[in-house]
Enzyme design. Structure first.
Site, PDB file in Angstrom:
ATOM      1  N   LYS A 162      -4.641 -30.466 -12.079  1.00  0.00           N
ATOM      2  CA  LYS A 162      -4.949 -31.890 -11.976  1.00  0.00           C
ATOM      3  C   LYS A 162      -5.627 -32.347 -13.267  1.00  0.00           C
ATOM      4  O   LYS A 162      -6.249 -31.545 -13.976  1.00  0.00           O
ATOM      5  CB  LYS A 162      -5.848 -32.161 -10.764  1.00  0.00           C
ATOM      6  CG  LYS A 162      -5.281 -31.639  -9.443  1.00  0.00           C
ATOM      7  CD  LYS A 162      -4.255 -32.571  -8.823  1.00  0.00           C
ATOM      8  CE  LYS A 162      -3.502 -31.970  -7.661  1.00  0.00           C
ATOM      9  NZ  LYS A 162      -4.221 -31.785  -6.437  1.00  0.00           N
ATOM     10  N   THR A 210       4.523 -28.381   5.116  1.00  0.00           N
ATOM     11  CA  THR A 210       3.083 -28.409   5.412  1.00  0.00           C
ATOM     12  C   THR A 210       2.623 -29.794   5.813  1.00  0.00           C
ATOM     13  O   THR A 210       1.970 -29.966   6.841  1.00  0.00           O
ATOM     14  CB  THR A 210       2.282 -27.900   4.187  1.00  0.00           C
ATOM     15  OG1 THR A 210       2.445 -26.489   4.108  1.00  0.00           O
ATOM     16  CG2 THR A 210       0.802 -28.236   4.312  1.00  0.00           C
ATOM     17  N   TYR A 217       5.435 -36.424  -2.575  1.00  0.00           N
ATOM     18  CA  TYR A 217       4.106 -36.102  -2.006  1.00  0.00           C
ATOM     19  C   TYR A 217       3.625 -37.237  -1.111  1.00  0.00           C
ATOM     20  O   TYR A 217       3.268 -37.027   0.056  1.00  0.00           O
ATOM     21  CB  TYR A 217       3.097 -35.858  -3.132  1.00  0.00           C
ATOM     22  CG  TYR A 217       1.644 -35.992  -2.699  1.00  0.00           C
ATOM     23  CD1 TYR A 217       1.063 -35.058  -1.841  1.00  0.00           C
ATOM     24  CD2 TYR A 217       0.857 -37.077  -3.128  1.00  0.00           C
ATOM     25  CE1 TYR A 217      -0.264 -35.195  -1.426  1.00  0.00           C
ATOM     26  CE2 TYR A 217      -0.460 -37.213  -2.717  1.00  0.00           C
ATOM     27  CZ  TYR A 217      -1.023 -36.279  -1.863  1.00  0.00           C
ATOM     28  OH  TYR A 217      -2.327 -36.420  -1.458  1.00  0.00           O
ATOM     29  N   THR A 245      -4.117 -40.516   2.214  1.00  0.00           N
ATOM     30  CA  THR A 245      -4.377 -40.822   0.804  1.00  0.00           C
ATOM     31  C   THR A 245      -4.022 -42.274   0.516  1.00  0.00           C
ATOM     32  O   THR A 245      -3.152 -42.854   1.204  1.00  0.00           O
ATOM     33  CB  THR A 245      -3.539 -39.889  -0.106  1.00  0.00           C
ATOM     34  OG1 THR A 245      -3.552 -40.405  -1.437  1.00  0.00           O
ATOM     35  CG2 THR A 245      -2.088 -39.807   0.329  1.00  0.00           C
ATOM     36  N   ASP A 246      -4.619 -42.849  -0.525  1.00  0.00           N
ATOM     37  CA  ASP A 246      -4.250 -44.221  -0.906  1.00  0.00           C
ATOM     38  C   ASP A 246      -2.829 -44.267  -1.475  1.00  0.00           C
ATOM     39  O   ASP A 246      -2.234 -45.337  -1.576  1.00  0.00           O
ATOM     40  CB  ASP A 246      -5.256 -44.810  -1.919  1.00  0.00           C
ATOM     41  CG  ASP A 246      -5.264 -44.094  -3.253  1.00  0.00           C
ATOM     42  OD1 ASP A 246      -4.737 -42.973  -3.356  1.00  0.00           O
ATOM     43  OD2 ASP A 246      -5.812 -44.668  -4.226  1.00  0.00           O
ATOM     44  N   GLU A 247      -2.273 -43.085  -1.815  1.00  0.00           N
ATOM     45  CA  GLU A 247      -0.923 -43.090  -2.397  1.00  0.00           C
ATOM     46  C   GLU A 247       0.148 -43.477  -1.375  1.00  0.00           C
ATOM     47  O   GLU A 247       1.279 -43.769  -1.746  1.00  0.00           O
ATOM     48  CB  GLU A 247      -0.617 -41.725  -3.044  1.00  0.00           C
ATOM     49  CG  GLU A 247      -1.556 -41.464  -4.212  1.00  0.00           C
ATOM     50  CD  GLU A 247      -1.213 -40.242  -5.034  1.00  0.00           C
ATOM     51  OE1 GLU A 247      -0.008 -39.967  -5.232  1.00  0.00           O
ATOM     52  OE2 GLU A 247      -2.147 -39.557  -5.477  1.00  0.00           O
ATOM     53  N   LYS A 295       2.848 -37.499   3.004  1.00  0.00           N
ATOM     54  CA  LYS A 295       1.527 -37.883   3.532  1.00  0.00           C
ATOM     55  C   LYS A 295       1.656 -39.112   4.442  1.00  0.00           C
ATOM     56  O   LYS A 295       0.989 -39.210   5.465  1.00  0.00           O
ATOM     57  CB  LYS A 295       0.552 -38.177   2.389  1.00  0.00           C
ATOM     58  CG  LYS A 295       0.144 -36.979   1.555  1.00  0.00           C
ATOM     59  CD  LYS A 295      -0.670 -35.950   2.315  1.00  0.00           C
ATOM     60  CE  LYS A 295      -2.056 -36.447   2.699  1.00  0.00           C
ATOM     61  NZ  LYS A 295      -2.845 -35.374   3.372  1.00  0.00           N
TER      62      LYS A 295
HETATM   63  N1  LIG Z   1      -7.588 -34.752  -4.378  1.00  0.00           N
HETATM   64  C1  LIG Z   1      -7.519 -36.076  -4.198  1.00  0.00           C
HETATM   65  O1  LIG Z   1      -7.793 -36.870  -5.117  1.00  0.00           O
HETATM   66  C2  LIG Z   1      -7.138 -36.633  -2.850  1.00  0.00           C
HETATM   67  C3  LIG Z   1      -7.248 -38.009  -2.617  1.00  0.00           C
HETATM   68  C4  LIG Z   1      -6.935 -38.513  -1.357  1.00  0.00           C
HETATM   69  C5  LIG Z   1      -6.506 -37.658  -0.357  1.00  0.00           C
HETATM   70  N2  LIG Z   1      -6.374 -36.322  -0.624  1.00  0.00           N
HETATM   71  C6  LIG Z   1      -5.947 -35.437   0.474  1.00  0.00           C
HETATM   72  O2  LIG Z   1      -7.053 -34.588   0.742  1.00  0.00           O
HETATM   73  C7  LIG Z   1      -6.583 -33.314   1.179  1.00  0.00           C
HETATM   74  C8  LIG Z   1      -7.207 -32.227   0.319  1.00  0.00           C
HETATM   75  O3  LIG Z   1      -6.842 -32.449  -1.039  1.00  0.00           O
HETATM   76  P1  LIG Z   1      -7.240 -31.407  -2.164  1.00  0.00           P
HETATM   77  O4  LIG Z   1      -7.187 -32.115  -3.441  1.00  0.00           O
HETATM   78  O5  LIG Z   1      -8.457 -30.687  -1.751  1.00  0.00           O
HETATM   79  O6  LIG Z   1      -5.987 -30.416  -2.072  1.00  0.00           O
HETATM   80  P2  LIG Z   1      -5.847 -28.925  -2.605  1.00  0.00           P
HETATM   81  O7  LIG Z   1      -4.437 -28.767  -3.030  1.00  0.00           O
HETATM   82  O8  LIG Z   1      -6.918 -28.616  -3.581  1.00  0.00           O
HETATM   83  O9  LIG Z   1      -6.127 -28.034  -1.322  1.00  0.00           O
HETATM   84  C9  LIG Z   1      -5.212 -27.913  -0.260  1.00  0.00           C
HETATM   85  C10 LIG Z   1      -5.629 -26.728   0.602  1.00  0.00           C
HETATM   86  O10 LIG Z   1      -4.723 -26.649   1.711  1.00  0.00           O
HETATM   87  C11 LIG Z   1      -4.338 -25.300   1.886  1.00  0.00           C
HETATM   88  N3  LIG Z   1      -3.015 -25.278   2.504  1.00  0.00           N
HETATM   89  C12 LIG Z   1      -1.852 -25.716   1.937  1.00  0.00           C
HETATM   90  N4  LIG Z   1      -0.836 -25.528   2.817  1.00  0.00           N
HETATM   91  C13 LIG Z   1      -1.374 -24.989   3.938  1.00  0.00           C
HETATM   92  C14 LIG Z   1      -0.844 -24.596   5.195  1.00  0.00           C
HETATM   93  N5  LIG Z   1       0.471 -24.715   5.461  1.00  0.00           N
HETATM   94  N6  LIG Z   1      -1.683 -24.094   6.124  1.00  0.00           N
HETATM   95  C15 LIG Z   1      -3.001 -23.976   5.871  1.00  0.00           C
HETATM   96  N7  LIG Z   1      -3.560 -24.310   4.694  1.00  0.00           N
HETATM   97  C16 LIG Z   1      -2.763 -24.822   3.737  1.00  0.00           C
HETATM   98  C17 LIG Z   1      -4.341 -24.715   0.472  1.00  0.00           C
HETATM   99  O11 LIG Z   1      -4.430 -23.296   0.494  1.00  0.00           O
HETATM  100  C18 LIG Z   1      -5.565 -25.377  -0.129  1.00  0.00           C
HETATM  101  O12 LIG Z   1      -6.730 -24.629   0.139  1.00  0.00           O
HETATM  102  C19 LIG Z   1      -5.068 -33.372   1.097  1.00  0.00           C
HETATM  103  O13 LIG Z   1      -4.591 -33.649   2.378  1.00  0.00           O
HETATM  104  C20 LIG Z   1      -4.780 -34.523   0.146  1.00  0.00           C
HETATM  105  O14 LIG Z   1      -3.555 -35.135   0.448  1.00  0.00           O
HETATM  106  C21 LIG Z   1      -6.688 -35.791  -1.842  1.00  0.00           C
END
Ligand SMILES: NC(=O)c1ccc[n+]([C@@H]2O[C@H](COP(=O)([O-])OP(=O)(O)OC[C@H]3O[C@@H](n4cnc5c(N)ncnc54)[C@H](O)[C@@H]3O)[C@@H](O)[C@H]2O)c1
Length: 328
Positions: free
Chosen positions: A203, A108, A164, A136-138, A168
Site C-alpha cells: 500500500k 473471500t 475489489y 469501505t467508501d470505495e 465489497k
Molecule cells: N485499509 C483501508 O484503508 C480500508 C479502508 C476501508 C475499509 N477497509 C476494509 O477493512 C478491512 C481490513 O482492511 P486491511 O487494510 O486491514 O486489510 P489487510 O489486507 O491488511 O488484512 C486482511 C486480513 O484478512 C485476512 N484474510 C484474508 N482472507 C481471509 C479468509 N478467507 N479467511 C480469513 N481471513 C482472511 C488476511 O490474512 C489479513 O490478515 C477489509 O475488509 C477492508 O476492505 C480497509
C-alpha cells in the site's frame, strides 16, 4: 445527540481478519483500552496477514488466535456460536491485485461474507448477536476532481469501479439483505483510506517509505492528482467501537476525518519527512479505472453517536507512521 443511545456490552468478540493492518490495530486497542474479557481472532494468514503482529498477545488469556478461513462453515459456526458479537474485516483488500485476478476477492469478500451470515442465521435464530461488517467508501465509486463540495453520504448509490470495490459492495448488500429479510442484527461501516502502523508494504505509504529508504523510485500512478480521504487508523477504530456499542441495528455509517490529499502531495510529504529528494518520484502508467477522488460525509456518525476523530493533525500522524516503519 438528542437521546443517549443504548450501550451494548460484550463478553466475547469474534474478529475476522485480525492479523491484517486494521485488525492488528483494532485488537491491540481492544486489549489495551477495553475490558472485553474474550477476543477471538479468526485469520487465514494470507500474504497480508501476519501472526507475528499480535504474537505477544498470545499468552494473554483474553486473546485467542484461530488459524482458519471464513469459508470454513463448521469452524465459523463453532466460533460464532461462542461469540456475542462479530466484527467482520477479513478481506482481500488490494485494488491492484483485484485488477490482475478478481477470483480470490470473490471467494473471500463475497462468499466468505455469505458463509458468516449463514452461520449467524443458523446459530443465532433470535438475532441477539451484533454483526459489524467493515465495508469501505470505495463501494460508492468516485467523485470528480473539480467539484470539491460533493461528498458521499450513506444514501449515495453504490457504484463500485474496481473488482475489489465490487466484491465489497456485493458483501455490503448481502449484509443489508440479511438485516431486512431475517432481521439479522447487522451494522455496516464505510471508512475512507486508513494509514498507520502494521500495513502490508504494497500500500502506498509503507511502500513509498521502503522505497525511499533504499533510494529506489516511488512509482506514482498517472499525474498523481488523484485525491484520497485519509484517516489515521486509531480514529477508524474508535469509530468502529462507537458503532458496535451504540448504533441501532441495521444502521450504516460513513467514517472519515475530512482529510483529502492528492497522491502527489502525500508522496512529497513522505519524502520531506525522510529528508529525501522529490526526484525519487517516478510517474508510472495509471491504474486502469483509477478512481479520481473519494470523500465521505461523516455527519451521521458524529450526530447520532457523538464520535469525533482525535485532535491530532494529518502531518503529525503521518510522521509518527513513517517513523514506525523506519523502526521495523
Ligand atoms: N485499509 C483501508 O484503508 C480500508 C479502508 C476501508 C475499509 N477497509 C476494509 O477493512 C478491512 C481490513 O482492511 P486491511 O487494510 O486491514 O486489510 P489487510 O489486507 O491488511 O488484512 C486482511 C486480513 O484478512 C485476512 N484474510 C484474508 N482472507 C481471509 C479468509 N478467507 N479467511 C480469513 N481471513 C482472511 C488476511 O490474512 C489479513 O490478515 C477489509 O475488509 C477492508 O476492505 C480497509
Amino acid at each position: 445527540m438528542t437521546n443517549p443511545p443504548t450501550q451494548h456490552h460484550f463478553n466475547h468478540l469474534l474478529i475476522t481478519g485480525g492479523c491484517g493492518f486494521i485488525g492488528t490495530n483494532f485488537i491491540r486497542h481492544l486489549i489495551n483500552h477495553t475490558d472485553i474479557p474474550h477476543i477471538t481472532n479468526l485469520d487465514a494468514l494470507t500474504y497480508a496477514g501476519n501472526r507475528q503482529n499480535l504474537v505477544d498477545l498470545e499468552s494473554n488469556p483474553r486473546y485467542t488466535f484461530v488459524h482458519g478461513n471464513i469459508n470454513d462453515r463448521p469452524l465459523v459456526n463453532k466460533l460464532i456460536a461462542s461469540a456475542d458479537a462479530i466484527v467482520h474485516m477479513a478481506a482481500e483488500s488490494h485494488v491492484d491485485r483485484s485488477i490482475i485476478d478478481a477470483s480470490p476477492f470473490t471467494q473471500t469478500n463475497i462468499l466468505g461474507t455469505q458463509t458468516l451470515l449463514d452461520a449467524l442465521r443458523e446459530t443465532d435464530p433470535k438475532n441477539n448477536k451484533r454483526f459489524l461488517y467493515i465495508s469501505t467508501d470505495e463501494v460508492y465509486g468516485h467523485l470528480p476532481l473539480n467539484q470539491p463540495e460533493l461528498k458521499f453520504s450513506e444514501s449515495s448509490p453504490l457504484l463500485p469501479r474496481s473488482p475489489y470495490a465490487a466484491t465489497k459492495a456485493a458483501a455490503d448488500l448481502l449484509v443489508q439483505a440479511h438485516h431486512h429479510t431475517y432481521k439479522a442484527n447487522t451494522l455496516i461501516t464505510r471508512c475512507s483510506n486508513n494509514f498507520g502502523p502494521y500495513q502490508y508494504p504494497e500500500k502506498i505509504i509503507p511502500l513509498f517509505v521502503h522505497n525511499a529508504l533504499q533510494n529506489k523510485p516511488l512509482p506514482l500512478y498517472g499525474d498523481g492528482l488523484n485525491i484520497r480521504d485519509w484517516i489515521y487508523v486509531d480514529n477508524h477504530i474508535t469509530a468502529l467501537l462507537a458503532v458496535l456499542q451504540y448504533a441501532p441495528s441495521g444502521e450504516i455509517y460513513n467514517i472519515g476525518s475530512n482529510c483529502e490529499i492528492a497522491n502527489i502531495d502525500l508522496t512529497q510529504q513522505i519524502l520531506y519527512i525522510l529528508n529525501k529528494p522529490n526526484t525519487l518520484i517516478e510517474y508510472v502508467e495509471d491504474r486502469p479505472g483509477h478512481d479520481l477522488r473519494y470523500a465521505v460525509d461523516v455527519t451521521k456518525i458524529k450526530q447520532q453517536l457523538g464520535w469525533h476523530p482525535h485532535e491530532s493533525t494529518f502531518n503529525k500522524d503521518l510522521e509518527f507512521t513513517v517513523n514506525w516503519y523506519l523502526k521495523i
